[in-house]
Scaffold this motif. Structure first.
Motif, PDB file in Angstrom:
ATOM      1  N   LYS A  51      27.951 -16.864 -42.253  1.00  0.00           N
ATOM      2  CA  LYS A  51      28.356 -16.471 -40.899  1.00  0.00           C
ATOM      3  C   LYS A  51      28.925 -15.050 -40.891  1.00  0.00           C
ATOM      4  N   LEU A  52      29.018 -14.488 -39.697  1.00  0.00           N
ATOM      5  CA  LEU A  52      29.534 -13.130 -39.548  1.00  0.00           C
ATOM      6  C   LEU A  52      31.010 -13.049 -39.909  1.00  0.00           C
ATOM      7  N   MET A  53      31.780 -14.090 -39.598  1.00  0.00           N
ATOM      8  CA  MET A  53      33.177 -14.175 -40.025  1.00  0.00           C
ATOM      9  C   MET A  53      33.245 -15.068 -41.251  1.00  0.00           C
ATOM     10  N   LYS A  54      33.943 -14.610 -42.272  1.00  0.00           N
ATOM     11  CA  LYS A  54      33.882 -15.250 -43.585  1.00  0.00           C
ATOM     12  C   LYS A  54      34.883 -16.377 -43.774  1.00  0.00           C
ATOM     13  N   SER A  55      35.619 -16.755 -42.730  1.00  0.00           N
ATOM     14  CA  SER A  55      36.634 -17.789 -42.862  1.00  0.00           C
ATOM     15  C   SER A  55      36.020 -19.115 -43.310  1.00  0.00           C
ATOM     16  N   PRO A  56      36.505 -19.705 -44.403  1.00  0.00           N
ATOM     17  CA  PRO A  56      35.974 -21.011 -44.840  1.00  0.00           C
ATOM     18  C   PRO A  56      36.146 -22.102 -43.786  1.00  0.00           C
ATOM     19  N   ALA A  57      37.195 -21.991 -42.961  1.00  0.00           N
ATOM     20  CA  ALA A  57      37.449 -23.021 -41.948  1.00  0.00           C
ATOM     21  C   ALA A  57      36.347 -23.082 -40.910  1.00  0.00           C
ATOM     22  N   HIS A  58      35.582 -21.987 -40.739  1.00  0.00           N
ATOM     23  CA  HIS A  58      34.541 -21.943 -39.710  1.00  0.00           C
ATOM     24  C   HIS A  58      33.156 -21.707 -40.316  1.00  0.00           C
ATOM     25  N   ALA A  59      33.019 -22.028 -41.597  1.00  0.00           N
ATOM     26  CA  ALA A  59      31.780 -21.701 -42.308  1.00  0.00           C
ATOM     27  C   ALA A  59      30.573 -22.450 -41.774  1.00  0.00           C
ATOM     28  N   GLY A  60      30.784 -23.615 -41.166  1.00  0.00           N
ATOM     29  CA  GLY A  60      29.652 -24.400 -40.674  1.00  0.00           C
ATOM     30  C   GLY A  60      29.505 -24.377 -39.168  1.00  0.00           C
ATOM     31  N   GLU A  61      30.090 -23.374 -38.494  1.00  0.00           N
ATOM     32  CA  GLU A  61      30.143 -23.384 -37.036  1.00  0.00           C
ATOM     33  C   GLU A  61      29.320 -22.252 -36.413  1.00  0.00           C
ATOM     34  N   GLN A  62      28.802 -22.538 -35.226  1.00  0.00           N
ATOM     35  CA  GLN A  62      28.164 -21.541 -34.371  1.00  0.00           C
ATOM     36  C   GLN A  62      28.720 -21.742 -32.970  1.00  0.00           C
ATOM     37  N   ASP A  63      29.429 -20.734 -32.450  1.00  0.00           N
ATOM     38  CA  ASP A  63      30.111 -20.868 -31.166  1.00  0.00           C
ATOM     39  C   ASP A  63      29.379 -20.114 -30.055  1.00  0.00           C
ATOM     40  N   PHE A  64      29.434 -20.682 -28.851  1.00  0.00           N
ATOM     41  CA  PHE A  64      28.971 -20.027 -27.626  1.00  0.00           C
ATOM     42  C   PHE A  64      30.141 -20.083 -26.638  1.00  0.00           C
ATOM     43  N   VAL A  65      30.541 -18.932 -26.091  1.00  0.00           N
ATOM     44  CA  VAL A  65      31.708 -18.837 -25.207  1.00  0.00           C
ATOM     45  C   VAL A  65      31.260 -18.268 -23.868  1.00  0.00           C
ATOM     46  N   MET A  66      31.602 -18.967 -22.776  1.00  0.00           N
ATOM     47  CA  MET A  66      31.075 -18.595 -21.448  1.00  0.00           C
ATOM     48  C   MET A  66      32.117 -18.823 -20.359  1.00  0.00           C
ATOM     49  N   PHE A  67      31.889 -18.189 -19.194  1.00  0.00           N
ATOM     50  CA  PHE A  67      32.618 -18.598 -17.997  1.00  0.00           C
ATOM     51  C   PHE A  67      31.717 -18.476 -16.780  1.00  0.00           C
ATOM     52  N   ASN A  68      32.186 -19.022 -15.649  1.00  0.00           N
ATOM     53  CA  ASN A  68      31.262 -19.311 -14.535  1.00  0.00           C
ATOM     54  C   ASN A  68      31.121 -18.153 -13.551  1.00  0.00           C
ATOM     55  N   HIS A  69      30.850 -16.968 -14.064  1.00  0.00           N
ATOM     56  CA  HIS A  69      30.505 -15.823 -13.220  1.00  0.00           C
ATOM     57  C   HIS A  69      29.557 -14.948 -14.035  1.00  0.00           C
ATOM     58  N   PRO A  70      28.572 -14.320 -13.416  1.00  0.00           N
ATOM     59  CA  PRO A  70      27.564 -13.599 -14.207  1.00  0.00           C
ATOM     60  C   PRO A  70      28.020 -12.264 -14.762  1.00  0.00           C
ATOM     61  N   VAL A  71      29.131 -11.703 -14.245  1.00  0.00           N
ATOM     62  CA  VAL A  71      29.603 -10.405 -14.736  1.00  0.00           C
ATOM     63  C   VAL A  71      31.113 -10.445 -14.928  1.00  0.00           C
ATOM     64  N   PHE A  72      31.614  -9.454 -15.687  1.00  0.00           N
ATOM     65  CA  PHE A  72      33.034  -9.337 -15.977  1.00  0.00           C
ATOM     66  C   PHE A  72      33.625  -8.249 -15.089  1.00  0.00           C
ATOM     67  N   PHE A  73      34.948  -8.299 -14.859  1.00  0.00           N
ATOM     68  CA  PHE A  73      35.564  -7.345 -13.941  1.00  0.00           C
ATOM     69  C   PHE A  73      36.056  -6.070 -14.629  1.00  0.00           C
ATOM     70  N   VAL A  74      35.702  -5.875 -15.882  1.00  0.00           N
ATOM     71  CA  VAL A  74      35.910  -4.587 -16.554  1.00  0.00           C
ATOM     72  C   VAL A  74      34.609  -4.205 -17.255  1.00  0.00           C
ATOM     73  N   ARG A  75      34.394  -2.896 -17.412  1.00  0.00           N
ATOM     74  CA  ARG A  75      33.130  -2.454 -17.998  1.00  0.00           C
ATOM     75  C   ARG A  75      33.178  -2.342 -19.513  1.00  0.00           C
ATOM     76  N   ASP A  76      34.354  -1.941 -20.059  1.00  0.00           N
ATOM     77  CA  ASP A  76      34.414  -1.606 -21.482  1.00  0.00           C
ATOM     78  C   ASP A  76      35.834  -1.792 -21.989  1.00  0.00           C
ATOM     79  N   VAL A  77      36.049  -1.454 -23.272  1.00  0.00           N
ATOM     80  CA  VAL A  77      37.336  -1.678 -23.915  1.00  0.00           C
ATOM     81  C   VAL A  77      38.421  -0.787 -23.304  1.00  0.00           C
ATOM     82  N   ALA A  78      38.097   0.446 -22.954  1.00  0.00           N
ATOM     83  CA  ALA A  78      39.085   1.350 -22.367  1.00  0.00           C
ATOM     84  C   ALA A  78      39.619   0.795 -21.050  1.00  0.00           C
ATOM     85  N   GLU A  79      38.735   0.328 -20.185  1.00  0.00           N
ATOM     86  CA  GLU A  79      39.193  -0.246 -18.923  1.00  0.00           C
ATOM     87  C   GLU A  79      39.922  -1.565 -19.148  1.00  0.00           C
ATOM     88  N   TYR A  80      39.459  -2.344 -20.131  1.00  0.00           N
ATOM     89  CA  TYR A  80      40.130  -3.600 -20.452  1.00  0.00           C
ATOM     90  C   TYR A  80      41.581  -3.332 -20.845  1.00  0.00           C
TER      91      TYR A  80
END
Length: 378
Positions: free
Chosen positions: A150-179
């Motif tokens: 996996k991309l993160m080397k933590s043994p605790a998450h070695a067998g995991e694949q995560d998908f993270v979502m919320f119920n709107h198609p866009v975010f209210f900030v464009r980039d890290v600076a605005e965030y």
């Protein structure tokens, strides 16, 4: 005399109102023309990392820790977002039998394969509030026993694949600076300054304020009755994609959820419990992906822009089913609270891309470690 004055006032008010409506229409038309010009392709199909992003990320982590401390309950440190869960449920994710060969990458490489998973459904706010409050809603899926490095080397998450979502198609900030600017204002309790940081109109983010207001939507009738989006882009093998999960009741036996009392503080959990535990009715979804066409304005580094479905339609890659089950126990709720979801718990074929995803890698890990340490949780 009074009647004449009243008629004169009404005519004046009507003309002023008409003038304001005309000016508002012109401003809207000019805005549409401006964004049509600004949001025109082509765009890069590669990431573009600003030189100050690492510094901004460290500051955002500090703000996130401040927020979790502000919103902690009497005994536990909560998540910095999506603090209130409606439930953690067991799910199955089955890759489509006839999946297009060009989409067979990572966890979708074997048509027909079924992954066992955990699904967490939640409100978006950092503070647990009544479900009837306008808010974003979240879905996180954790596939289990996924082989490969996996991309993160933590043994605790070695067998995991995560998908993270919320119920709107866009975010209210464009980039890290605005965030950073937005998040710092929220951490200081100055939410108005999140989108209007100064008296200079050039610094105002009106379009993003409108997105934020639309994100704070009324609650759905049930956590399994709405669409959830990845917001940020990802890799799928050689493709740049966004993904979403959409309800697919056609794949389940017919079911009608009884009307819920939305005045109850936890009516979304009640709706989930009614369907899965009392009525023993499963819930069904489809997992879909949308491929970037860089000849059009489908940016990687701006999460406030929706990729046009007319140009790049979503394609189904898997079915997600939530079987009937008992889930609302103290032990399972505590287990759910201790779960960590991170889009970087992933195979290289599903690598998160773009500034908001790069930010997630550091912030999610730091806040999760802080939360688990303060809660003395495994």
């Amino acid at each position: 005399m009074l009647e004449t004055l009243w008629l004169w006032f009404c005519r004046l008010f009507g003309r002023l109102l008409a003038l304001l409506l005309i000016l508002a229409g012109l401003a809207w038309a000019l805005g549409e023309l401006y964004y049509a010009w600004k949001f025109s392709g082509p765009v890069s199909s590669e990431e573009q990392i600003p030189p100050d992003e690492a510094t901004l990320t460290r500051l955002i982590i500090e703000d996130a820790v401040r927020i979790v401390e502000q919103h902690r309950d009497n005994t536990r440190v909560l998540r910095d977002a999506h603090a209130k869960a409606h439930g953690c449920v067991k799910a199955e994710v089955q890759v489509l039998d006839d999946l297009d060969e060009s989409l067979r990458h990572g966890v979708f490489s074997e048509p027909g394969h079924t992954w066992q998973a955990w699904m967490r459904l939640s409100n978006g706010n950092a503070y647990p509030q009544f479900d009837r409050a306008r808010d974003a809603r979240g879905m996180a899926i954790k596939l289990l026993e996924v082989p490969g490095e996996k991309l993160m080397k933590s043994p605790a998450h070695a067998g995991e694949q995560d998908f993270v979502m919320f119920n709107h198609p866009v975010f209210f900030v464009r980039d890290v600076a605005e965030y950073r600017s937005n998040f710092a204002a929220q951490a200081d309790g100055k939410k108005v300054l999140a989108f209007l940081p100064s008296w200079d109109p050039r610094s105002w983010e009106i379009r993003h304020l409108i997105i934020a207001l639309r994100t704070l939507a009324p609650a759905p009738e049930s956590p399994v009755a709405t669409t959830y989006n990845s917001i940020a882009p990802f890799k799928l093998g050689p493709h740049n994609i966004k993904y979403r999960v959409v309800p697919a009741p056609q794949h389940c036996p017919p079911y009608q959820l009884p009307e819920q009392n939305s005045a109850l503080p936890n009516f979304l959990r009640n709706a989930l419990y009614q369907q899965l535990s009392l009525d023993r009715a499963p819930a069904c979804f489809e997992l879909q992906v949308q491929r970037q066409n860089p000849q059009y304005y489908m940016p990687i580094e701006d999460t406030s822009v929706e990729w046009d479905e007319k140009i790049a339609p979503f394609e189904s890659v898997a079915r997600v089913s939530v079987p009937a089950q008992d889930f609302d126990s103290r032990e399972q709720n505590l287990f759910c609270d201790n779960l960590s979801f991170n889009p970087w718990h992933a195979l290289p074929e599903h690598r998160p891309i773009g500034g908001i995803n790069r930010l997630r890698q550091a912030v999610y890990e730091a806040v999760s470690a802080y939360r688990h340490q303060r809660n003395a949780a495994p």
